[in-house]
Write a protein that holds these residues in place. Structure first.
Motif, short mmCIF file in Angstrom:
data_model
loop_
_atom_site.label_atom_id
_atom_site.label_comp_id
_atom_site.label_asym_id
_atom_site.label_seq_id
_atom_site.Cartn_x
_atom_site.Cartn_y
_atom_site.Cartn_z
N LYS A 116 0.84 -1.19 0.00
CA LYS A 116 0.00 0.00 0.00
C LYS A 116 0.88 1.24 0.00
N MET A 117 0.41 2.23 -0.73
CA MET A 117 1.18 3.45 -0.88
C MET A 117 0.95 4.37 0.32
N THR A 118 2.03 4.96 0.82
CA THR A 118 1.86 6.06 1.76
C THR A 118 1.43 7.27 0.94
N ARG A 119 1.00 8.32 1.59
CA ARG A 119 0.58 9.51 0.85
C ARG A 119 1.76 10.07 0.05
N GLU A 120 2.94 10.03 0.62
CA GLU A 120 4.12 10.54 -0.08
C GLU A 120 4.40 9.71 -1.33
N GLU A 121 4.28 8.39 -1.19
CA GLU A 121 4.50 7.51 -2.35
C GLU A 121 3.43 7.75 -3.41
N GLU A 122 2.21 7.96 -2.96
CA GLU A 122 1.10 8.22 -3.89
C GLU A 122 1.44 9.43 -4.78
N PHE A 123 1.99 10.47 -4.16
CA PHE A 123 2.37 11.66 -4.94
C PHE A 123 3.56 11.38 -5.85
N ASN A 124 4.51 10.60 -5.33
CA ASN A 124 5.82 10.50 -6.00
C ASN A 124 5.90 9.38 -7.03
N ILE A 125 5.25 8.26 -6.76
CA ILE A 125 5.39 7.08 -7.62
C ILE A 125 4.28 7.02 -8.66
N LEU A 126 3.07 7.28 -8.21
CA LEU A 126 1.90 7.01 -9.06
C LEU A 126 1.59 8.18 -9.97
N PRO A 127 0.95 7.87 -11.09
CA PRO A 127 0.82 8.91 -12.13
C PRO A 127 -0.12 10.05 -11.76
N THR A 128 0.02 11.13 -12.50
CA THR A 128 -0.64 12.40 -12.25
C THR A 128 -1.54 12.76 -13.43
N ARG A 129 -2.16 13.92 -13.34
CA ARG A 129 -2.69 14.54 -14.55
C ARG A 129 -1.52 15.23 -15.23
N ALA A 130 -1.41 15.08 -16.55
CA ALA A 130 -0.27 15.65 -17.27
C ALA A 130 -0.28 17.18 -17.21
N GLY A 131 0.90 17.74 -17.20
CA GLY A 131 1.01 19.17 -17.47
C GLY A 131 0.71 19.39 -18.95
N MET A 132 0.35 20.59 -19.33
CA MET A 132 -0.01 20.81 -20.73
C MET A 132 0.24 22.25 -21.15
N ARG A 133 0.64 22.38 -22.42
CA ARG A 133 0.79 23.72 -23.01
C ARG A 133 -0.04 23.76 -24.29
N ALA A 134 -0.82 24.80 -24.43
CA ALA A 134 -1.66 24.92 -25.63
C ALA A 134 -1.33 26.23 -26.34
N ARG A 135 -1.22 26.13 -27.66
CA ARG A 135 -1.01 27.34 -28.45
C ARG A 135 -2.12 27.44 -29.49
N PHE A 136 -2.80 28.55 -29.47
CA PHE A 136 -3.92 28.77 -30.37
C PHE A 136 -3.63 29.91 -31.33
N LYS A 137 -3.97 29.70 -32.58
CA LYS A 137 -3.96 30.77 -33.57
C LYS A 137 -5.33 30.72 -34.23
N THR A 138 -6.09 31.80 -34.11
CA THR A 138 -7.47 31.78 -34.58
C THR A 138 -7.75 32.95 -35.50
N GLY A 139 -8.37 32.65 -36.62
CA GLY A 139 -8.82 33.69 -37.54
C GLY A 139 -10.27 34.04 -37.25
N MET A 140 -10.55 35.35 -37.21
CA MET A 140 -11.90 35.81 -36.87
C MET A 140 -12.33 36.89 -37.87
N THR A 141 -13.61 36.87 -38.20
CA THR A 141 -14.13 38.03 -38.94
C THR A 141 -14.35 39.16 -37.94
N LYS A 142 -14.52 40.37 -38.44
CA LYS A 142 -14.70 41.47 -37.49
C LYS A 142 -16.03 41.34 -36.74
N GLU A 143 -16.96 40.56 -37.30
CA GLU A 143 -18.23 40.31 -36.60
C GLU A 143 -18.07 39.24 -35.51
N GLY A 144 -16.93 38.57 -35.51
CA GLY A 144 -16.70 37.58 -34.45
C GLY A 144 -17.03 36.15 -34.84
#
Lengths: 793, 284
Positions: A281-309
């Motif tokens: 059984k995992m201790t709380r520290e092991e739970e943080f350190n050994i077991l997987p997480t939600r991934a970090g993420m970087r998003a880059r958006f480039k969006t074309g818009m009409t002037k009306e939106g």
């Protein structure tokens, strides 16, 4: 009796297991002791990236009470579902600080823990891949041979000589043309850190691996017993039927207990001690350190818009920092291909979702499955574009939201019964009493008081992320006294699935709730199959399966009753514990008399014990096209929106959430108490992602906060002052193929909570935040930079 | 937990001191809320643990007019935060006690344990600093008293010598019109460690005393700043001045909990807020 009148569906029943849990009778794997059981402890790598030169465990073996020491040499089996990239234990090298390099089995946990300290490991440190940019440079490879790894072909796309576990793409329309049609092009970059699931019960497994056969028995705190069985059997190279996985009560999962985790390791450990049961059984520290997480993420958006939106084109990069392994991570990344641009009609899009290896603790499923991350970016980006176009953010969304007849970015046609994002946004806007942006004068006046208020909103959507051929099943049996037992393959780990399924069964059989029992302790040797308890799909899929099973049971009763009552089954109906003639209602037979087969007065018997089953298989889904991402991956979409009213202390940066209003097109609320539970809990978890949580690593990629002291999650005082949940139950937009029109809601409440808060912070401060979390520190420093430093210039 | 220790629970201070003298490396257990964490993470290995909760005299908590407040080493943090007399006379202490960890932990934790742990961010240190608390120590050489400022000597270090224990802390009596306030900034609204903690006291003679935690290697009194406040009234102008000036008197570092930049910012913000609050209450 009209079909429209529902007796149990829509009633706020208490959880079936509530009493057992609050009186402490419910048994979890943490509580369990099996006769002859031994205990394991593990040794973790202190380095993020290093070769294992040698392991000397001779001293550990000598310690009294130690039964076995296992290293990656013995535990060398591969394990994985989508991308088979991991060994049970580190082999020739370690890829993150916290990876398991050795394990000890001993008579007690204390002895095992002491023995672990006696193991000497010689490492040769390797250069570290700290982040996405270093990973993309590919000067250092986390996995040298990733192109050779077994993976789901045509669905995931590892790149040779890179750190890209999978590069998934969407191509729809013509972005070149789309950008040419735009009046404006806007670009933004956003990011989120890795966060932990933090289930109250940490991961724990007991395994008993018979040394004389292939049989393995597992007790585990897991979401998906059948996935554990499948993956464990595959790892060990044995038949699935040799593995029996038992899941009793589970103290929370949030995606972190989907797939397979400690089970293969503990099976190997049990083999090493000649089949005695071993508990890890995992201790709380092991739970943080050994077991997987939600991934970090970087998003880059480039969006074309009409002037009306109106959106004309989008070019999007979602880069997921999946850490050292990406088995489940690649599937999180895949969701962006069909859902990574929000619930909007985008005529031309090119979207790249890359799941990337670095030398950090690895990632897996997490409530929202990538959508909190992608929607943090999309919904902040929409707000920023509204600012720049000087269009109300509500109006900008209204101009672009998906409507029936539109297609999603993966080419899925939206039907009226797909759900209604417009209704969600309107409900939130009205409840929030949004009337448009506040004036500069008002903001300035508020700033002088030290506290500024702001409102913001954000859209959300999600469909289950699962194989196109996902299925589930239910078995039902009636006792002699008319009481019905239901067996499922899914696990109720707190979300309330078993109570919902009991309501469905009671509804169809027209019996009181007390006469239906869903059997706990899911055991793969006995219970019927379910793919995985994930993806907010079980009310829909399980509900359909249970409904079919119940209807089949009614049909069986009618067939016997029809013979006894001498009429066609069409003339019979059921209710109040009887099968009876629709008109001559005195012609009737009780369920009790049919339960084990009917006995005539002269002793003749007909029929037999009432046992039925129902299955549901995802219908009409297809894999996305490898090149264009076009296809039909979404079985059932749930749309929603959040609105936030908050106050920020301009000196300390502390954000106080006065109100969150959330609307979901859920189709049909089967149990409001349970839906409220999901919504309130999800919102608070979303507040955690928004304001508080995040893994921190030092320059050596060592986790700096593997304990609660510095890996904070919301406390009761961090709950918003008011939460208002709105459930849209409009028959015209309800899920016509769902049970009573219902859609999933489990994950959705946490998606876009951060974006709504970020948008409200802009409204309060005129500062655009691009990175999570919005801690008092990050907010205060941004305010200082924006208002004080700029002013002094 | 790798430590294999003997547990002793003496009945008198003399017994405790004798045991400590004969068994170097013994760790003293009061509430255990810091000690157990260290033991569980194997950051501390010890052969002996000496529990002081069996010593009756150390549970003393009383206030005597003219003499002041006495808090024994085994007095719980909740006893302090809930005592009406402390809320009334030593408000910052009551507030700091109420902000330490969670209710459940405050039912175990002790004030003396908090200062003996000597964390730079110790929640209860700053009210003791502004009330010129005296630390009562007993050891092989007998009894001695030490001002709280001299008690903290470094990160997790105190002036305690071998074989010595703290038996209690006393705070001199306060006059009518004396007021104080404590604030702390944390990462969440619920229980958390302090990013910055601060107590400000204004005496009836309009003398200002300021204590801060988590902005230097030890909790500190801001004596230079106090001098500068001597001839200033508490008003909005002073509060705004204090917000900026305080940054010249703290020496924070960056760590996993906060950056140095934020600690500078929030030191000023909290100091200003306290001054404004005291002012609104009529403090001049």
């Amino acid at each position: 009796m009209s079909e429209k009148i529902l007796e149990h569906i829509g009633k706020g029943y208490d959880r079936k297991e509530a009493q057992e849990k609050v009186t402490g009778q419910a048994v979890y794997v943490h509580d369990m002791e099996v006769p002859g059981m031994l205990y394991a402890k593990v040794l973790l790598s202190p380095f993020a990236h290093a070769e294992i030169v040698s392991i000397d465990y001779s001293e550990a073996e000598k310690l009294k009470g130690v039964k076995a020491v296992v290293t990656g040499k013995e535990a060398c089996q591969r394990v994985g579902l989508y991308m088979v990239d991991k060994n049970i234990m580190a082999g020739k090298k370690v890829r993150y600080q916290g990876e398991i390099v050795s394990a000890v089995v001993a008579e007690s946990e204390a002895v095992a823990e002491e023995a672990v300290t006696l193991i000497k490991v010689e490492y040769k440190e390797l250069p570290i891949v700290h982040n996405l940019d270093e990973a993309l440079e590919a000067k250092v490879l986390v996995h040298e041979n990733l192109h050779t790894y077994e993976h789901m072909k045509g669905v995931f796309f590892p790149k040779k000589d890179s750190n890209i576990a999978s590069w998934n793409r969407t191509k729809k329309g013509d972005i070149k043309k789309g950008f040419e049609e735009a009046d404006f092009i806007f670009e933004d970059e956003f990011s989120v850190p890795a966060v932990a699931h933090v289930p109250m019960e940490t991961h724990v497994t007991i395994a008993q691996a018979d040394p004389y056969s292939d049989k393995i028995k597992i007790w585990s705190s897991a979401q998906s017993p059948f996935a554990v069985r499948q993956l464990l059997a595959k790892s060990m190279g044995i038949a699935k039927g040799n593995v029996n996985v038992i899941v009793p009560y589970v103290g929370g999962g949030f995606g972190g207990k989907a797939g397979v985790h400690l089970e293969p390791l503990v099976s190997v450990l049990s083999k090493a001690v000649h089949g005695l049961p071993v508990k890890l059984k995992m201790t709380r520290e092991e739970e943080f350190n050994i077991l997987p997480t939600r991934a970090g993420m970087r998003a880059r958006f480039k969006t074309g818009m009409t002037k009306e939106g109106k959106i004309t084109a989008m070019e999007v990069y979602h880069d997921w920092d999946s850490g050292a392994y990406a088995d489940y991570g690649v599937n999180v990344g895949k969701t962006a291909v069909y859902s990574g641009a929000g619930p909007y009609a985008v005529p031309n899009i090119e979207l790249h979702s890359r799941t990337i290896y670095t030398n950090k603790v690895f990632s897996t499923a997490y409530r929202g499955f990538g959508h909190l991350e992608t929607h943090w970016a999309v919904e902040r980006h929409m707000d920023i574009m509204a600012q720049k176009l000087n269009i109300d953010p509500y109006e900008l969304r209204m101009k672009n939201l998906l409507r029936p007849g539109d297609t999603t970015i993966s080419g899925e046609l939206i039907y009226p019964t797909t759900g209604d994002p417009v209704a969600c946004l309107n409900a939130v806007k009205n409840e929030l009493k949004w009337t448009g942006r506040k004036s500069q004068e008002d903001r300035k006046r508020e700033m002088e008081t030290g506290k500024v208020r702001g409102q913001g909103f954000a859209m959300l959507q999600k469909a289950p992320a699962m194989p196109s051929y996902t299925s589930t099943s239910a078995i039902m049996q009636m006792d002699e006294d008319g009481h019905v037992k239901v067996m499922l393959g899914a696990v109720d780990f707190g979300q309330g699935a078993n109570t919902i399924m009991a309501q469905v069964a009671a509804e169809e059989l027209r019996v009181p709730m007390k006469d239906v029992e869903v059997v706990w302790n899911v055991e793969t040797d006995k219970h019927p199959y379910d793919w995985n308890t994930v993806a907010s799909k079980y009310t829909f899929m399980g509900g359909n399966a249970v409904r079919k099973a119940a209807r089949n049971m009614v049909q069986q009763m009618k067939e016997v009753a029809g013979q006894v009552l001498r009429c066609h089954t069409d003339e019979l109906t059921h209710g109040d514990g009887y099968i009876y003639h629709v008109h001559q209602t005195h012609r009737r037979i009780s369920y009790v008399k049919l339960s084990m087969g009917y006995a005539y007065e002269n002793g003749n018997g007909i029929g037999g014990p009432l046992i039925s089953h129902g299955v549901y298989m995802a219908s009409g889904l297809s894999n996305p096209d490898p090149e264009t991402g076009q296809g039909r991956p979404g079985l059932v979409w749930t749309f929603g929106a959040h609105g936030v009213d908050l106050e920020v202390d301009v000196e300390t940066g502390e954000v106080n959430i006065l109100k969150i209003v959330s609307a979901f097109d859920i189709g049909k609320v089967i149990n409001k108490k349970l839906v409220d539970g999901q919504v309130y809990g999800g919102i608070v978890q979303g507040v955690g992602s928004a304001l508080i949580e995040g893994y921190k690593f030092d320059g050596e990629a060592k986790l700096l906060n593997p304990y609660f002291g510095d890996n904070r999650i919301p406390s009761s005082k961090d709950i918003p002052d008011e939460v208002k949940a709105i459930y849209i139950e409009e028959p015209k937009t309800a899920q016509v193929d769902g049970p009573y029109g219902a859609r999933g809601i489990g994950e959705h409440p946490m998606i876009s909570v951060p974006s709504a808060i970020g948008n409200a912070l802009y409204e309060a401060l005129e500062i655009n935040f691009h990175r999570l979390p919005l801690t008092p520190e990050n907010v205060a420093l941004a305010i200082d930079k924006h208002y004080n430093n700029d002013e002094s210039k | 937990m790798l430590s294999k220790f003997d547990y002793v629970k003496p009945k008198t201070v003399e017994e405790a001191v004798a045991f400590l003298e004969n068994n170097p490396g013994t760790r003293v257990l009061a509430g255990g809320t810091d000690l157990i964490v260290l033991l569980r993470r194997n950051l501390l290995i010890t052969d002996h643990i000496l529990d002081i909760k069996g010593i009756e005299g150390l549970h003393r908590l009383d206030y005597k007019e003219g003499k002041g407040l006495y808090i024994g080493a085994a007095v719980l943090v909740n006893e302090i935060s809930e005592a009406p007399m402390i809320q009334d006379k030593y408000r910052a202490l009551s507030q700091a006690a109420g902000s330490l960890a969670s209710h459940q932990l405050r039912n175990r934790a002790t004030l003396v344990g908090n200062i003996c742990n000597a964390s730079p961010g110790a929640d209860l240190s700053t009210p003791l600093l502004v009330y010129n608390a005296v630390v009562h120590i007993e050891g092989p050489e007998g009894k001695r008293e030490l001002g709280i400022e001299d008690f903290f000597t470094g990160v997790k270090k105190t002036a305690l010598k071998k074989g010595e224990i703290v038996t209690g802390v006393s705070l001199p009596d306060v006059q009518e019109g004396d007021s104080s306030y404590y604030k702390k900034q944390a990462r969440v609204k619920g229980h958390d460690l302090a990013t910055v903690g601060i107590s400000i006291r204004r005496t009836s003679e309009q003398e200002t005393l300021m204590g801060m935690a988590a902005i230097a290697p030890t909790p500190i009194r801001l004596r230079e700043l106090e001098k500068k406040l001597k001839n200033r009234d508490f008003n909005e102008e002073t509060a705004n001045w204090l917000k900026e000036e305080i940054k010249n008197h703290v020496k924070p570092i960056s760590d996993v909990r906060a950056s140095l930049e934020y600690r500078f910012l929030v030191s000023g913000a909290l100091a200003k807020k306290i001054m404004m609050t005291l002012m609104e209450e009529g403090v001049k």
